[in-house]
Write an enzyme that holds these catalytic residues in place. Structure first.
Site, mmCIF file in Angstrom:
data_model
loop_
_atom_site.group_PDB
_atom_site.id
_atom_site.type_symbol
_atom_site.label_atom_id
_atom_site.label_comp_id
_atom_site.label_asym_id
_atom_site.label_seq_id
_atom_site.Cartn_x
_atom_site.Cartn_y
_atom_site.Cartn_z
ATOM 1 N N LYS A 1 0.863 -1.182 0.000
ATOM 2 C CA LYS A 1 0.000 0.000 0.000
ATOM 3 C C LYS A 1 0.899 1.230 0.000
ATOM 4 O O LYS A 1 1.995 1.195 0.587
ATOM 5 C CB LYS A 1 -0.872 -0.061 1.260
ATOM 6 C CG LYS A 1 -1.848 1.088 1.434
ATOM 7 C CD LYS A 1 -2.764 0.820 2.623
ATOM 8 C CE LYS A 1 -3.732 1.977 2.859
ATOM 9 N NZ LYS A 1 -4.698 1.682 3.932
ATOM 10 N N SER B 1 -9.497 1.925 2.853
ATOM 11 C CA SER B 1 -8.637 2.778 2.062
ATOM 12 C C SER B 1 -7.589 2.000 1.253
ATOM 13 O O SER B 1 -6.991 2.563 0.343
ATOM 14 C CB SER B 1 -7.934 3.790 2.966
ATOM 15 O OG SER B 1 -7.050 3.133 3.855
ATOM 16 N N SER C 1 -9.656 -0.675 6.807
ATOM 17 C CA SER C 1 -9.114 -0.498 5.451
ATOM 18 C C SER C 1 -8.597 -1.750 4.784
ATOM 19 O O SER C 1 -8.322 -1.731 3.594
ATOM 20 C CB SER C 1 -7.990 0.522 5.484
ATOM 21 O OG SER C 1 -8.550 1.780 5.457
HETATM 22 N N1 GLN Z 1 -12.877 4.361 6.852
HETATM 23 C C1 GLN Z 1 -12.060 4.521 7.996
HETATM 24 C C2 GLN Z 1 -11.501 5.912 8.073
HETATM 25 O O1 GLN Z 1 -11.630 6.652 7.160
HETATM 26 C C3 GLN Z 1 -10.962 3.499 8.040
HETATM 27 C C4 GLN Z 1 -9.820 3.783 7.153
HETATM 28 C C5 GLN Z 1 -8.598 2.967 7.490
HETATM 29 O O2 GLN Z 1 -8.680 1.894 8.082
HETATM 30 N N2 GLN Z 1 -7.438 3.495 7.126
HETATM 31 O O3 GLN Z 1 -10.951 6.284 9.050
#
Ligand code: GLN
Length: 449
Positions: A51, A126, A150
């Site tokens: 990532k 994400s 994510s």
């Molecule tokens: N959707 C969650 C956020 O925006 C989780 C994102 C993540 O795990 N990086 O915080």
């Protein structure tokens, strides 16, 4: 189900295998944008990607943000270093993500990844590109990261396995922080076996990250599965129906117990308070001076210089800086931040009690993959509410795994299984059993590259 890593090591590869593969991947990537960077000159080996918030020496690691455009790390994250130390693995490239991890659908970045099943649909976020890469490529695993869901979310929306370890089992050294008390490096793969292989390579103590303190990983099997009533009620009817079918099937092996948990139901608010508070401090260093895209306009006044540099943040990052900074301010911090910490403690105790006895199972998301055009219509709060199921295990640092189990209208669905701290191998075992024992049809729809 077999391990694709082992299968790959057994098969005969033609001489032009990698040239062919990368030529095809580059074409596919124009349509799906799973990768920000493709390392087409890689060594031979089983491919893995990272990532875009996990540092890899010599490759642009921009965390999905314009602010970090052009940032090329001079070192490897510990997780990457450990995989690379096994010469059977080779680095495939850097995958697309929501800016700094801020998002649920992969759309909060300049060029967003597309769902592997249908490009009109959101890839999930994400770690969007990581999941799409696994869904498109047969012999590839993705190293990803989860703060609040994510890994599980995009894995579910692309029909692959997404494993998030116990907080502190894998070193965060070399990870571009979103929220330090929540961030976990994990893995997405086509099978639980492959997820386990990569997890076991990455994990273990690291002098560079003192919060990486979980050494002992167990595989204590549970007979009971808890389902949280009030949460399931909030899912789309089509998701509920599919999930109830899954429960029926598991009912022959496990004791399914429906319970209530108001604290898990309300976990979204404390999560976003804590995550934003931490994110706002982490983003403070990107002033375009020492960190972040540097402006050449040195003639500018002090305030003007920094204000302009911070224009490089996207809208969601700005929202989180504003809210996070407000939450931490002296006059309101007890009302929000301290209270959120108290609720987090209560949640951990409540889930811990349940997880000593059984697993917790839920759909990974309350909806099927939405169209990208529909995601853009969601308000921030509507979008945050899609994290209903993924937030409790993330807020508590509990290991969890999303595995594909069904389809609705041709789009894959994921279920999320949670277990207690350090019992990571048990949920990998559970999914392995699921993969072997049940009619397992999702595989045929994945890419063969
Ligand atoms: N959707 C969650 C956020 O925006 C989780 C994102 C993540 O795990 N990086 O915080």
């Amino acid at each position: 189900m077999t391990s694709y890593i082992e299968e790959f090591n057994r098969i005969e590869k033609p001489k032009d295998y990698y040239d062919n593969l990368f030529a095809q991947l580059e074409k596919l990537n124009e349509e799906y944008h799973a990768f920000n960077v493709i390392n087409n000159k890689t060594n031979p080996g089983f491919l893995f990607s990272t990532k875009a918030n996990i540092c890899v020496k010599g490759f642009e690691t921009d965390a999905g943000s314009k602010m970090l455009k052009g940032y090329v790390p001079s070192f490897n994250a510990t997780a990457v270093e450990r995989i690379l130390s096994d010469k059977k693995f080779a680095f495939a490239g850097v995958t697309a993500m929501d800016e700094f991890g801020f998002g649920t659908f992969g759309t909060n970045t300049e060029v967003c990844a597309r769902n592997a099943f249908d490009r009109e649909y959101a890839a999930g976020g994400s770690s969007s590109g990581a999941a799409v890469a696994v869904a498109l490529m047969k012999y590839q695993v993705s190293v990803a990261e989860s703060t609040g869901g994510s890994i599980a979310t995009p894995a579910a929306l692309n029909g692959v396995v997404g494993f998030t370890p116990t907080y502190g089992a894998v070193s965060r050294y070399g990870l571009i922080d979103y929220a330090n008390s929540l961030d976990k490096i994990g893995v997405m793969a086509r099978s639980s076996d492959d997820a386990r292989i990569v997890f076991d390579m990455m994990r273990g103590r690291d002098d560079y990250d003192t919060t990486c303190a979980v050494d002992k990983i167990t595989a204590e099997r549970r007979k009971k599965i808890f389902v949280i009533n009030g949460m399931l009620e909030k899912a789309d009817p089509s998701i509920k129906t599919a999930f109830e079918k899954l429960l029926n099937r598991l009912g022959s092996t496990y004791e399914i117990t429906h319970v209530d948990s108001s604290i898990m139901e309300m976990a979204i608010a404390p999560y976003y308070i804590i995550a934003m508070a931490e994110a706002s401090t982490n983003l403070a260093k990107y002033t375009g001076y020492k960190y972040g895209l540097m402006s050449e306009d040195f003639y500018k006044q002090y305030n003007e210089f920094f204000t302009d540099a911070r224009e490089n943040f996207g809208i969601e990052a700005k929202r989180r800086i504003l809210l996070g900074t407000f939450i931490r301010s002296e006059s309101v911090k007890d009302k929000y931040y301290t209270k959120a910490l108290v609720i987090r403690g209560m949640l951990i105790r409540e889930m811990d009690r349940m997880l000593k006895e059984g697993y917790i199972l839920s759909p990974t998301l309350p909806i099927k993959a939405p169209r990208i055009s529909d995601v853009k219509k969601l308000s921030p709060v509507e979008s945050y509410s899609m994290d209903l199921f993924t937030i409790p295990p993330n807020l508590g640092g509990f290991p969890h795994i999303s595995f594909p189990y069904d389809y609705v209208d041709g789009m894959p669905l994921g279920a999320q299984l949670v277990t207690g701290h350090g019992n990571d191998h048990a949920i990998l075992d559970f999914v392995k059993e699921w993969e072997e024992g049940f009619e397992y049809k999702y595989k045929q729809n994945l890419g063969e590259l």
